[in-house]
Design an enzyme around this catalytic site. Structure first.
Site, short mmCIF file in Angstrom:
data_model
loop_
_atom_site.label_atom_id
_atom_site.label_comp_id
_atom_site.label_asym_id
_atom_site.label_seq_id
_atom_site.Cartn_x
_atom_site.Cartn_y
_atom_site.Cartn_z
N GLY A 173 1.08 -0.86 0.16
CA GLY A 173 0.34 -0.08 0.32
C GLY A 173 1.04 1.64 0.02
O GLY A 173 1.87 1.11 -0.45
N GLU A 203 10.57 -2.23 2.92
CA GLU A 203 9.74 -1.67 2.11
C GLU A 203 10.35 -1.84 0.82
O GLU A 203 10.30 -2.51 -0.12
CB GLU A 203 8.53 -1.27 2.53
CG GLU A 203 7.19 -1.30 3.54
CD GLU A 203 6.27 -0.50 3.87
OE1 GLU A 203 5.70 -1.14 4.02
OE2 GLU A 203 6.74 0.33 3.89
#
Length: 217
Positions: free
Chosen positions: A82, A103
């Site tokens: 996301g 990430e």
């Protein structure tokens, strides 16, 4: 549709991108939680996942998906995650969940980065969401002073320790016109682990839950 229903819808749309993929890179956050649930429904079709956080690792294992270390896997075909903000150029701000470093590593190691968001995360110019910066704890004050010189207003995210045992500074009042340049400048400050700007390695595909549809950017 509610915001959570939009997140579910866009998470389901991302499942189409993992056809013939054996190991999936998996991010962190509320939208990704739904993606992991849907991934669990087809776990027999994949070998496992590489996870960007301890929270996602626990969720993946809960639904029966093996989790691999990135070092053992190498290059990934796809990474699904996301974002806190998305620009029209597919540049992102990430790190609201304090998992930005892992990430960014997984995104860099992946051939395709699919970002899944609801329409509330889409902006014309990045910076309304405070920009997270992960820092070595002893460098926190020094890095904060350097960020002030750049025009930002850093605030220490108290009681937050990343999975890498570091601190987070959330930087307010940045109007990020040139995200690639700002990412490079902040990454070069001594003591910074990484900044939550994903511009040098942006998303390849952005799936946006809007109204009753999922729009592809």
């Amino acid at each position: 549709m509610t915001q959570d229903e939009l997140k579910q819808k866009v998470a389901l749309a991302a499942i189409h991108y993992i056809k013939d993929v054996s190991i999936v890179g998996v991010g962190t956050g509320s939208t990704v939680k739904h993606f992991i649930d849907y991934l669990g429904d087809i776990k027999g079709d994949i070998e496992g996942a590489v996870s960007s956080s301890e929270v996602s690792t626990a969720h993946l294992k809960k639904v029966g998906i093996p989790v691999f270390d990135l070092n053992a896997v190498g290059t990934l075909d796809i990474y699904v995650d996301g974002a806190d903000e998305v620009s029209p150029h597919k540049h992102l701000i990430k790190g609201g969940g304090a998992a930005l470093t892992r990430e960014k590593i997984i995104a860099a190691a992946s051939k395709k980065f699919v970002c899944i968001v609801d329409e509330s995360k889409c902006v014309d110019v990045l910076g309304k969401f405070p920009l997270p910066v992960e820092v070595i704890p002893m460098a926190r004050s020094y890095v904060a002073r350097e960020l002030v010189k750049l025009g930002g207003q850093p605030v220490w995210r108290e009681n937050c320790i990343t999975d890498n045992h570091n601190a987070i500074l959330d930087v307010y009042n940045f109007n990020i016109i040139d995200p690639i340049k700002l990412e490079q400048i902040i990454n070069n400050i001594t003591g910074v682990v990484t900044v939550g700007l994903f511009a040098m390695r942006p998303a390849d595909v952005v799936l946006i839950g809007k109204g009753t549809e999922v729009i592809t950017l």
